[in-house]
Each structure stands twice: as structure tokens, then as C-alpha cells.
Design an enzyme around this catalytic site. Sequence first.
Site, PDB file in Angstrom:
ATOM      1  N   TYR A  27       0.900  -1.041  -0.055  1.00 23.20           N
ATOM      2  CA  TYR A  27       0.078   0.101   0.177  1.00 23.20           C
ATOM      3  C   TYR A  27       0.895   1.184  -0.139  1.00 23.20           C
ATOM      4  O   TYR A  27       0.669   2.021  -0.708  1.00 23.20           O
ATOM      5  CB  TYR A  27      -0.915  -0.061   1.091  1.00 23.20           C
ATOM      6  CG  TYR A  27      -1.565   1.169   1.308  1.00 23.20           C
ATOM      7  CD1 TYR A  27      -2.909   1.573   0.695  1.00 23.20           C
ATOM      8  CD2 TYR A  27      -1.246   2.346   2.110  1.00 23.20           C
ATOM      9  CE1 TYR A  27      -3.728   2.438   0.710  1.00 23.20           C
ATOM     10  CE2 TYR A  27      -2.045   3.679   2.207  1.00 23.20           C
ATOM     11  CZ  TYR A  27      -3.307   3.549   1.322  1.00 23.20           C
ATOM     12  OH  TYR A  27      -4.190   4.651   1.491  1.00 23.20           O
TER      13      TYR A  27
ATOM     14  N   SER B  43     -35.703  16.949  12.864  1.00 29.06           N
ATOM     15  CA  SER B  43     -35.567  16.021  14.080  1.00 29.06           C
ATOM     16  C   SER B  43     -36.351  14.745  14.079  1.00 29.06           C
ATOM     17  O   SER B  43     -37.255  14.884  13.209  1.00 29.06           O
ATOM     18  CB  SER B  43     -35.361  16.819  15.331  1.00 29.06           C
ATOM     19  OG  SER B  43     -36.504  17.208  15.517  1.00 29.06           O
ATOM     20  N   LEU B  44     -36.365  14.044  15.174  1.00 25.52           N
ATOM     21  CA  LEU B  44     -37.205  12.814  15.043  1.00 25.52           C
ATOM     22  C   LEU B  44     -38.201  12.903  16.387  1.00 25.52           C
ATOM     23  O   LEU B  44     -37.709  13.333  17.502  1.00 25.52           O
ATOM     24  CB  LEU B  44     -36.064  11.639  15.617  1.00 25.52           C
ATOM     25  CG  LEU B  44     -35.323  11.033  14.375  1.00 25.52           C
ATOM     26  CD1 LEU B  44     -34.401  10.200  14.952  1.00 25.52           C
ATOM     27  CD2 LEU B  44     -36.213  10.408  13.332  1.00 25.52           C
TER      28      LEU B  44
ATOM     29  N   LYS C  95     -29.445   4.635  17.159  1.00 28.19           N
ATOM     30  CA  LYS C  95     -29.424   6.109  17.092  1.00 28.19           C
ATOM     31  C   LYS C  95     -27.891   6.691  17.667  1.00 28.19           C
ATOM     32  O   LYS C  95     -27.909   6.361  18.813  1.00 28.19           O
ATOM     33  CB  LYS C  95     -30.430   6.644  18.061  1.00 28.19           C
ATOM     34  CG  LYS C  95     -30.584   8.260  17.848  1.00 28.19           C
ATOM     35  CD  LYS C  95     -31.852   8.615  18.603  1.00 28.19           C
ATOM     36  CE  LYS C  95     -32.265  10.066  18.207  1.00 28.19           C
ATOM     37  NZ  LYS C  95     -31.165  11.152  18.594  1.00 28.19           N
TER      38      LYS C  95
ATOM     39  N   GLU D  11     -23.953  10.365  10.757  1.00 31.73           N
ATOM     40  CA  GLU D  11     -23.388  10.778  11.834  1.00 31.73           C
ATOM     41  C   GLU D  11     -22.125  10.446  11.945  1.00 31.73           C
ATOM     42  O   GLU D  11     -21.527   9.140  11.963  1.00 31.73           O
ATOM     43  CB  GLU D  11     -24.082   9.946  13.135  1.00 31.73           C
ATOM     44  CG  GLU D  11     -24.279  10.675  14.373  1.00 31.73           C
ATOM     45  CD  GLU D  11     -25.445  11.555  14.705  1.00 31.73           C
ATOM     46  OE1 GLU D  11     -26.058  11.867  13.805  1.00 31.73           O
ATOM     47  OE2 GLU D  11     -25.750  12.027  15.767  1.00 31.73           O
TER      48      GLU D  11
ATOM     49  N   LYS E  81     -35.740   6.011  22.279  1.00 33.10           N
ATOM     50  CA  LYS E  81     -34.529   6.300  23.308  1.00 33.10           C
ATOM     51  C   LYS E  81     -34.146   5.312  24.099  1.00 33.10           C
ATOM     52  O   LYS E  81     -35.056   4.786  25.062  1.00 33.10           O
ATOM     53  CB  LYS E  81     -34.554   7.835  23.843  1.00 33.10           C
ATOM     54  CG  LYS E  81     -34.724   8.631  22.563  1.00 33.10           C
ATOM     55  CD  LYS E  81     -33.543   9.712  22.253  1.00 33.10           C
ATOM     56  CE  LYS E  81     -33.174  10.540  23.468  1.00 33.10           C
ATOM     57  NZ  LYS E  81     -32.124  11.471  23.043  1.00 33.10           N
TER      58      LYS E  81
ATOM     59  N   CYS F 162       3.943   5.611  46.612  1.00 32.04           N
ATOM     60  CA  CYS F 162       4.553   5.159  47.973  1.00 32.04           C
ATOM     61  C   CYS F 162       5.717   4.169  47.594  1.00 32.04           C
ATOM     62  O   CYS F 162       5.467   3.296  46.667  1.00 32.04           O
ATOM     63  CB  CYS F 162       3.550   4.503  48.643  1.00 32.04           C
ATOM     64  SG  CYS F 162       4.169   3.825  50.341  1.00 32.04           S
TER      65      CYS F 162
HETATM   66  S1  IVH Z   1     -33.137   9.666  10.763  1.00 33.60           S
HETATM   67  C1  IVH Z   1     -35.944  11.966   8.562  1.00 33.60           C
HETATM   68  N1  IVH Z   1     -31.385   7.676  11.907  1.00 33.60           N
HETATM   69  O1  IVH Z   1     -30.936  12.108  15.404  1.00 33.60           O
HETATM   70  C2  IVH Z   1     -35.106  10.923   9.493  1.00 33.60           C
HETATM   71  N2  IVH Z   1     -31.197  10.005  12.693  1.00 33.60           N
HETATM   72  O2  IVH Z   1     -33.260  13.352  16.550  1.00 33.60           O
HETATM   73  C3  IVH Z   1     -34.254  11.814  10.428  1.00 33.60           C
HETATM   74  N3  IVH Z   1     -29.716  10.560  14.438  1.00 33.60           N
HETATM   75  O3  IVH Z   1     -29.963  15.179  13.984  1.00 33.60           O
HETATM   76  C4  IVH Z   1     -33.152  11.288  10.898  1.00 33.60           C
HETATM   77  N4  IVH Z   1     -28.684   8.375  14.594  1.00 33.60           N
HETATM   78  O4  IVH Z   1     -28.542  13.021  13.502  1.00 33.60           O
HETATM   79  C5  IVH Z   1     -31.982   9.064  11.765  1.00 33.60           C
HETATM   80  N5  IVH Z   1     -30.073   6.282  12.783  1.00 33.60           N
HETATM   81  C6  IVH Z   1     -30.645   7.438  12.721  1.00 33.60           C
HETATM   82  C7  IVH Z   1     -29.928   8.362  13.477  1.00 33.60           C
HETATM   83  C8  IVH Z   1     -30.365   9.600  13.712  1.00 33.60           C
HETATM   84  C9  IVH Z   1     -28.755   9.450  14.934  1.00 33.60           C
HETATM   85  C10 IVH Z   1     -29.765  11.675  14.853  1.00 33.60           C
HETATM   86  C11 IVH Z   1     -29.874  12.661  13.746  1.00 33.60           C
HETATM   87  C12 IVH Z   1     -30.701  13.921  13.991  1.00 33.60           C
HETATM   88  C13 IVH Z   1     -31.144  13.384  15.464  1.00 33.60           C
HETATM   89  C14 IVH Z   1     -32.629  13.454  15.487  1.00 33.60           C
END
Ligand code: IVH
Length: 704
Positions: free
Chosen positions: A39, A85-86, A123, A187, A330, A442
Amino acid sequence: MSVSNLSIAEQLRELREEIHYHDHRYYVLDDPEITDTAYDALYRKLQLLEEAHPELDDANSPTKRVGGAVQDGFISRPHRLRMYSLDKDITYEGWTNFLARAENKLEIGEIQFSKSAFWVDPKFDGLALEIIYENGVYSKALTRGDGFVGEDVTENVRTIRHVPLDLRGHAKRHKIPIPDILEVRGEVVFTLQDFFILNESQRKGGHKVFANPRNAAAGSVRQLDPKITASRKLSFFPYGIGLVQWGIVDNAWNKYESIMEFLKKYGFKVNRLSKILPCKDVYEYYQEILHKRHKLEFEIDGVVAKINDLALQSALGFTDRHPRFAFALKFPAHEGETVLRQIDVQVGRTGVLTPVAILEPVSLAGVTVARATLHNEDEIKAKDLRVGDTVVVRRAGDVIPEVVRVVEDKRLPNAEPFDFPHICPSCQSPAVRGEGEAAWRCVNLACPAMLRRGISYFVSKSGLDIEGLGAKWVQALIDQGLVKTPADLFRLTEADLLPLERMAEKSAANFVAAVEAAKHSATLPRLIAALGIRQVGTRTARTLAEHFTDLDALGAATVEDLTSLPDVGPEVAGSIREFFDNAENRHLLERFREIGLWPVSVIKSTDSAVPAAVTPFTGKRFLFTGALPDMARDKAQALVEGAGGKVVGSVSKKLDYLVAGADPGSKLAKAQVLGVAVLSPEQFAAMLAELPGETQTRKSLLDP
Ligand code: IVH
């Protein structure tokens, strides 16, 4: 462009594609196809060709992973599609309510939402990014920001080994099309191991220590100097896409799983925990992952379930904050506040004084935590921890909980800074802190706290190997005041032992016989090793025994005499001198002499019939995964074998140690599940440092 230039351009293109391919095999798949040497040769060839032809520069060449010029700041840029966000909850009820809400939203006749399949991801607890590819080439990376506008971190993200810079080679190999525009969302995270390594080196360098892997990931991406980002072992896991625009080809995707499959083929590292599940199994999977949470390579704070059918996703759409087709289940927090009741200082075998936080018990993710490690004096100072403070405590992975920081608002007005003891809390003799060392130690061998560990070590396999004398008996002997130094062991009689709980006549006799036998069979190398002199393991002990006839001769040796030996450096020589200069230790040796425990050297360096010394590697099975920072793997393997260890090919229960370097992959996870001991490259280097020989290699590993 001339004809020869054209062929150079072609050569460059092929070389870059080839190296991108090998980077992917190495970093993403953890399955390199060529040796490091091969490599390096390819990489060097590309570097030379690029130097000779600056006009054929490519911002996404593999050579650009090292990071470019320092930036003035980050430019804000809008996301073409909002990063939502979720919707989330930590209860089963929350999950079923989500399902009910989604079903209500659907027209009668549409597929039943709750009977559909879900794509379930971990997540990730890191920093969300959007990475934009134009015609298959890396073009921009933005942080999530507020979901509408993010920061342009293109230069930094380019250095992350998990982020493919050119999708074209991958697409060609898999015979799949590439969209004109593709926004990959995911992420950036630190694996726990890389996070610990980073903090360890931050600590050593006197730099900022990160509170958790998420902060470390965010801090590393938001660096004005991309070279710093490049030096951090960041991972990137995609979890979805933003805008996708196909050219002449039609949209190939109607399922979420197809998107993720394509991302994998484009060279991304799709997480192994992600899977497709029928709706009814999602919650169970959440619980399964929750239980595995502390064994995972990186931190996650839940699982995310997304409906797999993309038509159903569009039918459901978004609220003003989050998608109606996705839900985050969560996990309970593994970080929490509690009160620091006390700071205890404990004494280890080698005399290191280790501070331990005694906490008001607090439940973190289902486990009650009442103690946490505080590392050393500097760590307490840096965090300004005071008894009575309210502190944030966290459990990361399977390691001892840590105090992250003080909640300053809650500090009591009379809280005093902690005075780290400069005397041993157990024997009150002065502790020493060597130059450049973080720990107070010590150095009194008769120290009761050290005694227990010291005597346990003295009788253990690494020392005189006295049969049947385990730590439990050692403790009982010390508790009864029967043993204050290792020499006392040899004066014990059956009558002394019989009053001990669970000590029968026969075992008392065996006990005395075993000690007597050990006295006669003790060799000089064994006795030197048994003394537990700092940094003098069995191999160094053997070297010493080859050069000094007995403990008198060794005790008379100067630092110069000692460092003239093949494997003894100034530090080791210093701790040998320190040991013999201590009056308590000299007294102990006198007692050994009186008892008749005074072996003389029988080993001559030329005597080839002498069996190899027992080392911490002897008979142990080792396996390597991931990259070691300062040593080629074959070199590391050769060292293990040279020290009497065995290198095996796969993880099993029989494995003794997994040495996990950067990007360790599935072997690490498997080893953790099987409970195999995992060594960081630093820990492995420390084990090697106990061995004589290969001095140069050890040096470069220890202080790179
Ligand atoms: S899906 C439309 N999948 O969680 C769907 N988000 O609370 C939107 N996050 O800022 C996101 N792991 O960065 C998704 N497996 C995952 C995730 C994820 C982490 C974060 C994401 C977002 C936050 C939303």
C-alpha cells in the site's frame, strides 16, 4: 493537453481509484487485500506523480486525507432539504402511540402501517452531517446546524477515512448507477476505544480532555485546522439521504433498505446493527440493543425505526418538526448528576496512589454507581473537583464510571479544593512523583496497602509461584498480623496457621511445605521478579540475573552499570536503584538472607540450555485487529511469538487477548461479547515494554 499528458492523467486516475479501493478495504471493511508495504508503495507512487504534475490536481485524491490549509471560520450554508429531528420516547407506550398516530394519518385502503416492515438503525450519539456528492464526487459537507442551515465543514470531513471521496469506482464495481446529486446523511462518531485513546493523548499533551465521545466528535469536525481533524480516528455511519437527483437513469429506490444497500455499495460503512424488521419485532429489538448497549464499540442513545416502504413514507410526510414515518426509541440516560461525598486515595501494588470518587449512589442506565475513577492528581485539578460538589457522572461502555465535570452552580460556598496527599494514605511514608509522571507513588515496600498486593504478587506465578497461596489467604494472614513482609511467610508454622478460619491441619501442613519448597526452588531471576520492582518484569529479571551473581551485586550496581545492560533503559535503572536505596527494602533483603532465601545466579548468558523465561505472553493466544499506530502488524505478531505467545486467526473463547487498533471492526465486538480481554495499542506496548530486547521498537511505540 499532449498525448503523454493524457496518459499521465489516465495513470493518475487509475492510481487514485486503486488507492480509494484499498482504503475502503482497510478502513470500512476491516479486510485489507494488500500488505502495508504494498500500500505504501502505491501511495508513494501517487504522491510522486502528483508532485510532478500539479496541473492534474484532484481535491479528492486519497492524498488529500491529510487535511489542507487552516481555515478562518466556517461558512453557513442552507440545506436543500431540511434536516428534521425525530419524534421520540423512551416507553413502549410512546412507540404504540406513534404507530396509532401514523395509522390515523393514512387514508383507508392504504397498506396498514403497523403491519409493515421497518428499517431499524442504532441512534448514533455523535454529530449529524450531510455529505453532498455531485456526479459521484465528494463536493461538500455540512453540519446539521438548526436543520435549515448548517456549517460548511467540507475540508474537515474530507479527512475522515470512512467517507468515500469518489463513488465512481465503487459504482463501477457493483454495476450500479450514480445520481447526479446525492446528499448522504449520517453521523460522525468516535468509537469508545478511539475516544479513550484520544483523551489519553490529550491528557498527556496537557490539552483539553473531552467529556464524551459526542463532544469529541463534534469538536474534531469543527476544527479550523483540518490537519487536526485528520489526526483523529473518526467514524462515519450513514443513516439516510437528503436530496437525490437522478440524471438519465430512473430513481432506483422504492424501499429504505435499497437506499442503504446502495450507500453500502458506494463505499459507506452501514452499521451492522441496522436491520429490517416487521413492526411487531421493533420494540423487542430495541430491548435487545438496550442490553447490549454497554458492549457496543460506540455510544448510541436509542434505536430509530423508519418505515421501509418509501411510498408510505411520502404518504405520511412530516409535521412541522419531524417525519411521521420515523420514530426514535430512546435509551435511559447513562449520564447523571450526583454528589461527590469523598475522594479516597488507594495504593496499588507498585505503590501508585489512585484517587477514587465516592459518590452518592446514582442509577445510570439501570446500574447503581457509587464509585468512579479520577485517574490522578492533575485530573482532579483540571476538573476542579471538590468534596461536596454536585458532579456529572457517566458510564461509557463496560469501563469504570467517570466523573465528567462539576455542576458549578450547585457548588457549596465552603467547598475547598482537594489537597492531593503527598504521603502514602496507608503507611504515611512520603510519596514521590517522578518528573514527567502523572502519579504519586509510595515507595515503601512494607506499606500495608502495597503489602497485600505486593505479597500476592510475590507468591503469584510471576513471582515465587507458591502453590495454594492465593490472594484470599494473603489477606487473612495480613489481617491476623501474621505477615507484614514477604519474609514473614517463611517463618510461619502450622501452629500459627491453624487458628485461621477454614484452615485444617492438613492444609496448614501443606501450606508450610509449599512455602518451604518455594524457598529451596527459588532461582535468582524468580526472586528478582517477585520483588515487584517497578518496570522489572520476568524478562528483565532474567537479564539482571544473567549479569549479577546475587542480590548484593545487583543492589550495588550503579545506574551506569545497569543501563549498560542490553535491555535496561534509564527509567528501569532508576526504579531498580530506588528500590535498593530504600531502607525498608534493604532490611527485607537482609531477612531473606537470614532465612536462607538467597539464590545465586546459575544462568550464564551463553547457556543455551536454559529454558525461556516465563513472560506475560507465555502460552497466551493473541489476535490483532485494526491498525496499530506505530507498528506494522507482522512486526507485532513476531514480537508476541518471540516472547512465547501465540498468534491465532480468529476470535474464540480460547483467545486470551485481542489487540484492537484503529477501526477494529467485527472482531472487537465479538471479543467483547465473549468476554475476551481487549488491549489498546498502548496497553499492548506497555506489555512489550516489560520484555527485554527490541528496545527500539518499544521506544517508538511508547513515546512516538
Ligand atoms: S433519521 C428523517 N437515523 O438524531 C429522519 N437520525 O433526533 C431523520 N440520528 O440530528 C433522522 N442516529 O443526527 C436518523 N439512525 C439514525 C440516527 C439519527 C442519530 C440523529 C440525527 C438527528 C437526530 C434527530
